[in-house]
Design a protein around this motif. Sequence first.
Motif, PDB file in Angstrom:
ATOM      1  N   LEU A 212      11.571 -15.160  43.207  1.00 54.13           N
ATOM      2  CA  LEU A 212      12.418 -15.342  44.379  1.00 54.13           C
ATOM      3  C   LEU A 212      12.440 -14.084  45.251  1.00 54.13           C
ATOM      4  CD1 LEU A 212      13.833 -17.953  44.932  1.00 54.13           C
ATOM      5  CD2 LEU A 212      15.904 -17.017  43.930  1.00 54.13           C
ATOM      6  N   ASN A 213      12.426 -12.925  44.606  1.00 59.57           N
ATOM      7  CA  ASN A 213      12.420 -11.679  45.371  1.00 59.57           C
ATOM      8  C   ASN A 213      11.063 -11.414  45.997  1.00 59.57           C
ATOM      9  OD1 ASN A 213      15.066 -11.064  44.805  1.00 59.57           O
ATOM     10  ND2 ASN A 213      14.545  -9.980  42.921  1.00 59.57           N
ATOM     11  N   SER A 214      10.016 -11.911  45.358  1.00 57.67           N
ATOM     12  CA  SER A 214       8.673 -11.611  45.838  1.00 57.67           C
ATOM     13  C   SER A 214       8.240 -12.534  46.967  1.00 57.67           C
ATOM     14  CB  SER A 214       7.695 -11.729  44.673  1.00 57.67           C
ATOM     15  OG  SER A 214       6.369 -11.669  45.135  1.00 57.67           O
ATOM     16  N   LEU A 215       8.730 -13.760  46.960  1.00 59.36           N
ATOM     17  CA  LEU A 215       8.271 -14.755  47.929  1.00 59.36           C
ATOM     18  C   LEU A 215       9.434 -15.288  48.748  1.00 59.36           C
ATOM     19  CD1 LEU A 215       6.122 -16.889  45.446  1.00 59.36           C
ATOM     20  CD2 LEU A 215       5.229 -15.400  47.239  1.00 59.36           C
ATOM     21  N   PRO A 216       9.210 -15.562  50.030  1.00 59.30           N
ATOM     22  CA  PRO A 216      10.253 -16.176  50.849  1.00 59.30           C
ATOM     23  C   PRO A 216      10.305 -17.682  50.617  1.00 59.30           C
ATOM     24  CG  PRO A 216       8.353 -15.709  52.206  1.00 59.30           C
ATOM     25  CD  PRO A 216       8.021 -15.239  50.813  1.00 59.30           C
ATOM     26  N   ILE A 217      10.609 -18.081  49.412  1.00 57.66           N
ATOM     27  CA  ILE A 217      10.570 -19.475  49.018  1.00 57.66           C
ATOM     28  C   ILE A 217      11.992 -19.934  48.686  1.00 57.66           C
ATOM     29  CG2 ILE A 217      10.153 -18.846  46.597  1.00 57.66           C
ATOM     30  CD1 ILE A 217       8.495 -21.313  46.239  1.00 57.66           C
TER      31      ILE A 217
ATOM     32  N   ASN B  86      15.080 -24.286  45.288  1.00 60.40           N
ATOM     33  CA  ASN B  86      14.732 -25.608  44.748  1.00 60.40           C
ATOM     34  C   ASN B  86      13.219 -25.811  44.729  1.00 60.40           C
ATOM     35  OD1 ASN B  86      14.625 -25.629  47.484  1.00 60.40           O
ATOM     36  ND2 ASN B  86      15.593 -27.619  47.767  1.00 60.40           N
ATOM     37  N   VAL B  87      12.544 -25.304  45.735  1.00 61.06           N
ATOM     38  CA  VAL B  87      11.090 -25.444  45.766  1.00 61.06           C
ATOM     39  C   VAL B  87      10.466 -24.618  44.645  1.00 61.06           C
ATOM     40  CG1 VAL B  87       9.027 -25.087  47.153  1.00 61.06           C
ATOM     41  CG2 VAL B  87      11.117 -25.902  48.229  1.00 61.06           C
ATOM     42  N   LEU B  88      10.987 -23.403  44.428  1.00 62.69           N
ATOM     43  CA  LEU B  88      10.478 -22.589  43.320  1.00 62.69           C
ATOM     44  C   LEU B  88      10.686 -23.307  42.000  1.00 62.69           C
ATOM     45  CD1 LEU B  88       9.317 -20.018  42.108  1.00 62.69           C
ATOM     46  CD2 LEU B  88      11.615 -19.035  42.144  1.00 62.69           C
ATOM     47  N   SER B  89      11.860 -23.894  41.832  1.00 58.86           N
ATOM     48  CA  SER B  89      12.141 -24.646  40.610  1.00 58.86           C
ATOM     49  C   SER B  89      11.131 -25.777  40.431  1.00 58.86           C
ATOM     50  CB  SER B  89      13.561 -25.196  40.697  1.00 58.86           C
ATOM     51  OG  SER B  89      13.956 -25.778  39.493  1.00 58.86           O
ATOM     52  N   ASP B  90      10.900 -26.540  41.491  1.00 56.50           N
ATOM     53  CA  ASP B  90       9.890 -27.607  41.455  1.00 56.50           C
ATOM     54  C   ASP B  90       8.529 -27.085  41.026  1.00 56.50           C
ATOM     55  OD1 ASP B  90      11.611 -29.539  42.291  1.00 56.50           O
ATOM     56  OD2 ASP B  90      10.413 -30.142  44.030  1.00 56.50           O
ATOM     57  N   ARG B  91       8.086 -26.016  41.653  1.00 53.97           N
ATOM     58  CA  ARG B  91       6.741 -25.505  41.407  1.00 53.97           C
ATOM     59  C   ARG B  91       6.592 -24.987  39.991  1.00 53.97           C
ATOM     60  NH1 ARG B  91       6.703 -27.979  45.088  1.00 53.97           N
ATOM     61  NH2 ARG B  91       5.830 -27.634  47.147  1.00 53.97           N
TER      62      ARG B  91
ATOM     63  N   LEU C 144       0.483 -18.728  45.235  1.00 55.61           N
ATOM     64  CA  LEU C 144       1.149 -17.434  45.391  1.00 55.61           C
ATOM     65  C   LEU C 144       2.035 -17.134  44.186  1.00 55.61           C
ATOM     66  CD1 LEU C 144       1.992 -17.379  49.197  1.00 55.61           C
ATOM     67  CD2 LEU C 144       0.030 -16.448  47.974  1.00 55.61           C
ATOM     68  N   ILE C 145       2.605 -18.172  43.594  1.00 49.34           N
ATOM     69  CA  ILE C 145       3.375 -17.987  42.355  1.00 49.34           C
ATOM     70  C   ILE C 145       2.436 -17.525  41.242  1.00 49.34           C
ATOM     71  CG2 ILE C 145       4.662 -19.227  40.576  1.00 49.34           C
ATOM     72  CD1 ILE C 145       5.789 -20.982  42.878  1.00 49.34           C
TER      73      ILE C 145
ATOM     74  N   SER D 152      -3.755 -10.618  50.930  1.00 46.81           N
ATOM     75  CA  SER D 152      -4.934 -11.300  51.444  1.00 46.81           C
ATOM     76  C   SER D 152      -5.007 -12.729  50.957  1.00 46.81           C
ATOM     77  CB  SER D 152      -6.196 -10.571  50.986  1.00 46.81           C
ATOM     78  OG  SER D 152      -6.086  -9.210  51.286  1.00 46.81           O
ATOM     79  N   VAL D 153      -4.480 -12.987  49.790  1.00 50.93           N
ATOM     80  CA  VAL D 153      -4.469 -14.352  49.282  1.00 50.93           C
ATOM     81  C   VAL D 153      -3.627 -15.223  50.207  1.00 50.93           C
ATOM     82  CG1 VAL D 153      -3.818 -15.830  47.355  1.00 50.93           C
ATOM     83  CG2 VAL D 153      -4.734 -13.557  46.908  1.00 50.93           C
ATOM     84  N   ALA D 154      -2.462 -14.721  50.572  1.00 52.45           N
ATOM     85  CA  ALA D 154      -1.579 -15.491  51.453  1.00 52.45           C
ATOM     86  C   ALA D 154      -2.239 -15.706  52.806  1.00 52.45           C
ATOM     87  CB  ALA D 154      -0.249 -14.759  51.620  1.00 52.45           C
ATOM     88  N   ARG D 155      -2.928 -14.686  53.312  1.00 51.01           N
ATOM     89  CA  ARG D 155      -3.553 -14.836  54.626  1.00 51.01           C
ATOM     90  C   ARG D 155      -4.716 -15.816  54.562  1.00 51.01           C
ATOM     91  NH1 ARG D 155      -4.440  -9.898  54.250  1.00 51.01           N
ATOM     92  NH2 ARG D 155      -6.073  -9.786  55.805  1.00 51.01           N
ATOM     93  N   THR D 156      -5.433 -15.808  53.484  1.00 53.93           N
ATOM     94  CA  THR D 156      -6.497 -16.809  53.320  1.00 53.93           C
ATOM     95  C   THR D 156      -5.906 -18.213  53.242  1.00 53.93           C
ATOM     96  OG1 THR D 156      -7.879 -15.217  52.160  1.00 53.93           O
ATOM     97  CG2 THR D 156      -8.412 -17.544  51.857  1.00 53.93           C
TER      98      THR D 156
END
Lengths: 155, 155
Positions: B43-48, B51-56, B27-28, A12-16
């Motif tokens: 990385l497994n949890s998010l379709p990110i 390099n962007v994950l590293s940045d964040r 989301l992180i 729900s967080v992602a959808r928000t």
Amino acid sequence: MLRRTYDGQLCSVARTLEVVGERWTLLIVRDALMGITRFDGFLNSLPIARNVLSDRLNGLVDHGVMERVQYQDRPPRHEYLLTGKGRELMSVIVVLMEWGDRHLPLPPGPPAMAGHTGCEGTVRAELVCDSCDEPVPATTVALRVNAAATPNPQP
Amino acid sequence: MLRRTYDGQLCSVARTLEVVGERWTLLIVRDALMGITRFDGFLNSLPIARNVLSDRLNGLVDHGVMERVQYQDRPPRHEYLLTGKGRELMSVIVVLMEWGDRHLPLPPGPPAMAGHTGCEGTVRAELVCDSCDEPVPATTVALRVNAAATPNPQP
DNA sequence: AAGGGCAGGTTGCGTGAAACAACCCGTGGT
DNA sequence: ACCACGGGTTGTTTCACGCAACCTGCCCTT
């Protein structure tokens, strides 16, 4: 803020965040909650480009967070008003404001506060346990997956 | 979500969004609050993208929301843990989750909930008036500029 | 009637951040 | 000698943002 979407995310967080997570969107909602209603009003309040503001307002209308209401005929002019759904984003604004005030303080003090209309009280956000029925600190809260609602993705 | 910054915005909401308002960042934080700590975990949890994950993650560490802790020597490996400042973002996650559950419902029901550790209660967010000292609906709350804190912009 | 102002946008262009894929590095297993 | 794993870095392309210019209707002044 979103390039594509957060699809695949059931959360729900992602959808928000798909609705209010883009750059500027929450600041537009904040301004709307402070009483700004017109295109030029938002433009004066935020250092945002006109085309981006146009995009964001249309997106908010599409998602039912705001509605576009005509307020005069000649020439036709409209204003953007929050719907009930939009006004319920007040909680989001309040917790963001509180976190900023606590962890990123400005020397002159908090630049704004949330007030209870009618009485002169200020409003704060609290996490409340519905079993204990009293406020609990954020550090004693955990996110739990609701197994019943996410059975298994189809193969 | 943020291209440049929200500079010129005194508001605490804007300053908070400079820390957590970029795409993926919240989301992180949500995943970290659910117990994920490692690069590959996120990385497994998010379709990110990596390099962007590293940045964040670096940005969150720079802002003191997370800290990078070594958990083994050969080869050196670290995990990312929320600081106190980071764990206090739980309120933000909870209100976003509640808004999504209420206004963007999914057929199978809420995919996750906030729970009070220790007891089995679920946790909700409330806006509380410190004068009335009881919960108030979002529609009776207004944002007020704190005049004392924003004297006047110099000419 | 010509011009200026206001409200509310749309259009076109350039840049930089995000998405994606490929590669790298140190270690441990076989 | 080779592969896998965890944890990244380095290109390359694409798309959203920022900026400036322009447009439309109406009203007001000169």
